[in-house]
Design a protein around this motif. Sequence first.
Motif, PDB file in Angstrom:
ATOM      1  N   GLN A 194     -55.672-133.257 -29.831  1.00 34.98           N
ATOM      2  CA  GLN A 194     -56.528-132.556 -31.018  1.00 34.98           C
ATOM      3  C   GLN A 194     -56.625-134.216 -31.844  1.00 34.98           C
ATOM      4  N   ASN A 195     -55.948-134.935 -32.229  1.00 35.92           N
ATOM      5  CA  ASN A 195     -55.379-135.843 -32.865  1.00 35.92           C
ATOM      6  C   ASN A 195     -56.615-136.685 -31.971  1.00 35.92           C
ATOM      7  N   LEU A 196     -56.716-137.283 -30.490  1.00 37.84           N
ATOM      8  CA  LEU A 196     -57.232-138.477 -30.006  1.00 37.84           C
ATOM      9  C   LEU A 196     -58.563-137.533 -30.195  1.00 37.84           C
ATOM     10  N   LEU A 197     -58.685-136.064 -29.696  1.00 39.13           N
ATOM     11  CA  LEU A 197     -60.302-136.208 -30.442  1.00 39.13           C
ATOM     12  C   LEU A 197     -61.029-136.469 -31.891  1.00 39.13           C
ATOM     13  N   GLU A 198     -60.372-136.723 -32.706  1.00 39.13           N
ATOM     14  CA  GLU A 198     -60.444-136.503 -33.883  1.00 39.13           C
ATOM     15  C   GLU A 198     -60.550-138.225 -33.958  1.00 39.13           C
ATOM     16  N   GLU A 199     -59.937-138.847 -33.524  1.00 45.25           N
ATOM     17  CA  GLU A 199     -58.935-140.450 -34.305  1.00 45.25           C
ATOM     18  C   GLU A 199     -60.170-140.929 -33.198  1.00 45.25           C
ATOM     19  N   ASN A 200     -61.244-140.614 -31.831  1.00 49.19           N
ATOM     20  CA  ASN A 200     -62.200-140.400 -31.112  1.00 49.19           C
ATOM     21  C   ASN A 200     -63.669-140.809 -30.805  1.00 49.19           C
ATOM     22  N   ARG A 201     -63.996-139.269 -32.104  1.00 48.73           N
ATOM     23  CA  ARG A 201     -65.320-138.667 -31.760  1.00 48.73           C
ATOM     24  C   ARG A 201     -65.615-139.157 -31.049  1.00 48.73           C
ATOM     25  N   TYR A 202     -66.466-140.177 -31.760  1.00 48.85           N
ATOM     26  CA  TYR A 202     -68.293-141.229 -31.448  1.00 48.85           C
ATOM     27  C   TYR A 202     -68.099-141.081 -30.519  1.00 48.85           C
ATOM     28  N   ARG A 203     -66.886-141.962 -29.779  1.00 52.01           N
ATOM     29  CA  ARG A 203     -66.680-142.945 -28.629  1.00 52.01           C
ATOM     30  C   ARG A 203     -66.811-141.505 -27.627  1.00 52.01           C
ATOM     31  N   ILE A 204     -65.754-140.552 -27.995  1.00 47.99           N
ATOM     32  CA  ILE A 204     -65.857-139.519 -26.835  1.00 47.99           C
ATOM     33  C   ILE A 204     -67.309-138.306 -26.847  1.00 47.99           C
ATOM     34  N   ASN A 205     -67.650-138.189 -27.672  1.00 52.87           N
ATOM     35  CA  ASN A 205     -69.040-137.302 -28.014  1.00 52.87           C
ATOM     36  C   ASN A 205     -69.984-138.795 -26.792  1.00 52.87           C
ATOM     37  N   HIS A 206     -70.165-139.602 -27.515  1.00 55.26           N
ATOM     38  CA  HIS A 206     -70.730-140.849 -26.199  1.00 55.26           C
ATOM     39  C   HIS A 206     -71.131-140.742 -25.154  1.00 55.26           C
ATOM     40  N   HIS A 207     -69.379-141.236 -24.596  1.00 53.14           N
ATOM     41  CA  HIS A 207     -68.997-140.777 -23.084  1.00 53.14           C
ATOM     42  C   HIS A 207     -69.878-139.257 -22.477  1.00 53.14           C
ATOM     43  N   CYS A 208     -69.572-138.216 -23.774  1.00 54.18           N
ATOM     44  CA  CYS A 208     -69.861-136.630 -23.053  1.00 54.18           C
ATOM     45  C   CYS A 208     -71.180-136.676 -22.680  1.00 54.18           C
ATOM     46  N   ASN A 209     -72.019-137.116 -24.301  1.00 52.39           N
ATOM     47  CA  ASN A 209     -73.382-137.782 -23.933  1.00 52.39           C
ATOM     48  C   ASN A 209     -74.197-137.915 -22.762  1.00 52.39           C
ATOM     49  N   ALA A 210     -73.632-139.071 -22.370  1.00 52.80           N
ATOM     50  CA  ALA A 210     -73.637-140.567 -21.390  1.00 52.80           C
ATOM     51  C   ALA A 210     -73.630-139.704 -20.072  1.00 52.80           C
ATOM     52  N   GLY A 211     -72.691-138.657 -19.766  1.00 50.74           N
ATOM     53  CA  GLY A 211     -72.450-137.901 -18.460  1.00 50.74           C
ATOM     54  C   GLY A 211     -71.488-138.795 -17.759  1.00 50.74           C
ATOM     55  N   ARG A 212     -70.373-138.989 -18.887  1.00 49.40           N
ATOM     56  CA  ARG A 212     -69.505-139.740 -17.974  1.00 49.40           C
ATOM     57  C   ARG A 212     -68.332-139.393 -18.139  1.00 49.40           C
ATOM     58  N   LEU A 213     -68.212-138.134 -19.303  1.00 55.31           N
ATOM     59  CA  LEU A 213     -66.975-137.301 -19.256  1.00 55.31           C
ATOM     60  C   LEU A 213     -67.272-135.770 -20.032  1.00 55.31           C
ATOM     61  N   ASN A 214     -66.494-135.193 -19.517  1.00 55.79           N
ATOM     62  CA  ASN A 214     -66.347-133.281 -19.447  1.00 55.79           C
ATOM     63  C   ASN A 214     -65.284-133.417 -19.882  1.00 55.79           C
ATOM     64  N   ILE A 215     -64.965-132.120 -21.236  1.00 52.51           N
ATOM     65  CA  ILE A 215     -63.733-131.911 -21.086  1.00 52.51           C
ATOM     66  C   ILE A 215     -64.234-130.133 -20.997  1.00 52.51           C
ATOM     67  N   VAL A 216     -62.958-129.436 -20.157  1.00 54.06           N
ATOM     68  CA  VAL A 216     -63.508-128.105 -19.819  1.00 54.06           C
ATOM     69  C   VAL A 216     -62.025-127.735 -20.650  1.00 54.06           C
ATOM     70  N   LEU A 217     -61.499-127.310 -22.062  1.00 51.93           N
ATOM     71  CA  LEU A 217     -60.176-127.108 -22.638  1.00 51.93           C
ATOM     72  C   LEU A 217     -59.860-125.195 -22.152  1.00 51.93           C
ATOM     73  N   GLY A 218     -58.178-125.079 -22.396  1.00 51.31           N
ATOM     74  CA  GLY A 218     -57.769-124.383 -22.230  1.00 51.31           C
ATOM     75  C   GLY A 218     -57.393-124.006 -20.240  1.00 51.31           C
ATOM     76  N   LEU A 219     -56.585-122.521 -20.280  1.00 50.82           N
ATOM     77  CA  LEU A 219     -56.602-122.556 -19.434  1.00 50.82           C
ATOM     78  C   LEU A 219     -58.058-121.993 -18.122  1.00 50.82           C
ATOM     79  N   ASN A 220     -57.751-122.406 -17.082  1.00 52.97           N
ATOM     80  CA  ASN A 220     -58.565-122.032 -16.360  1.00 52.97           C
ATOM     81  C   ASN A 220     -58.796-121.883 -14.627  1.00 52.97           C
ATOM     82  N   SER A 221     -59.653-120.778 -14.662  1.00 54.83           N
ATOM     83  CA  SER A 221     -58.928-119.903 -12.709  1.00 54.83           C
ATOM     84  C   SER A 221     -60.102-120.727 -12.526  1.00 54.83           C
ATOM     85  N   ARG A 222     -60.998-121.782 -12.653  1.00 53.22           N
ATOM     86  CA  ARG A 222     -61.326-123.144 -11.216  1.00 53.22           C
ATOM     87  C   ARG A 222     -61.302-123.949 -11.234  1.00 53.22           C
TER      88      ARG A 222
END
Length: 184
Positions: free
Chosen positions: A45-73
């Motif tokens: 959470q702290n990393l996301l907050e500190e780097n919100r702009y860059r992380i959003n940029h990479h998510c929007n550019a299709g280089r980063l996908n974040i799936v939070l929580g326990l996952n059955s897939r």
Amino acid sequence: KFLFTFVGAMSERKGIDRILKLLEINSYDEDILINLVGPETEFFQNLLEENRYRINHHCNAGRLNIVLGLNSRVSEYLRASDFFLFPTRKDAFGAVLIEALASGAVPISTRIEGVTDSFLNKNNSLLCENTFESFKETFEKALKLNDEARRELREQGIKDAKAFSLENISSRYEKMFYDVLKED
């Protein structure tokens, strides 16, 4: 597009910050996508907050996908991946590495004595030292692998993972228990 996947707790111990730092220092001209899959932590959470702009940029550019929580897939993410990212600082066993091998995702992993040395090697994975710089170099080495080298690593990983199948492990435990009973 190369697909890299991390599965695990989004923690400092697991090295999640090392993955995000890759994208901070280089946007990589290669066509890549990094999946981060796992439970959120306060550290993340702290990393996301500190780097919100860059992380959003990479998510929007299709280089980063974040799936939070326990996952059955998880197995679907691993089977679809070219590489499995495991830049852990310390670990107890790393069972997810065996799952990655069995899924055909080539591990890019920190060498952790007693964990990775029992089933990862230069024939089925790309190993790095426990530093960001070494992880970065190994990640970039993965980007430069030719199709044949990736295929060989993937096939050897699938073959090596079979030694850790439920049937093989059960047989080993059964034999061990019989041997202990014979000694009594």
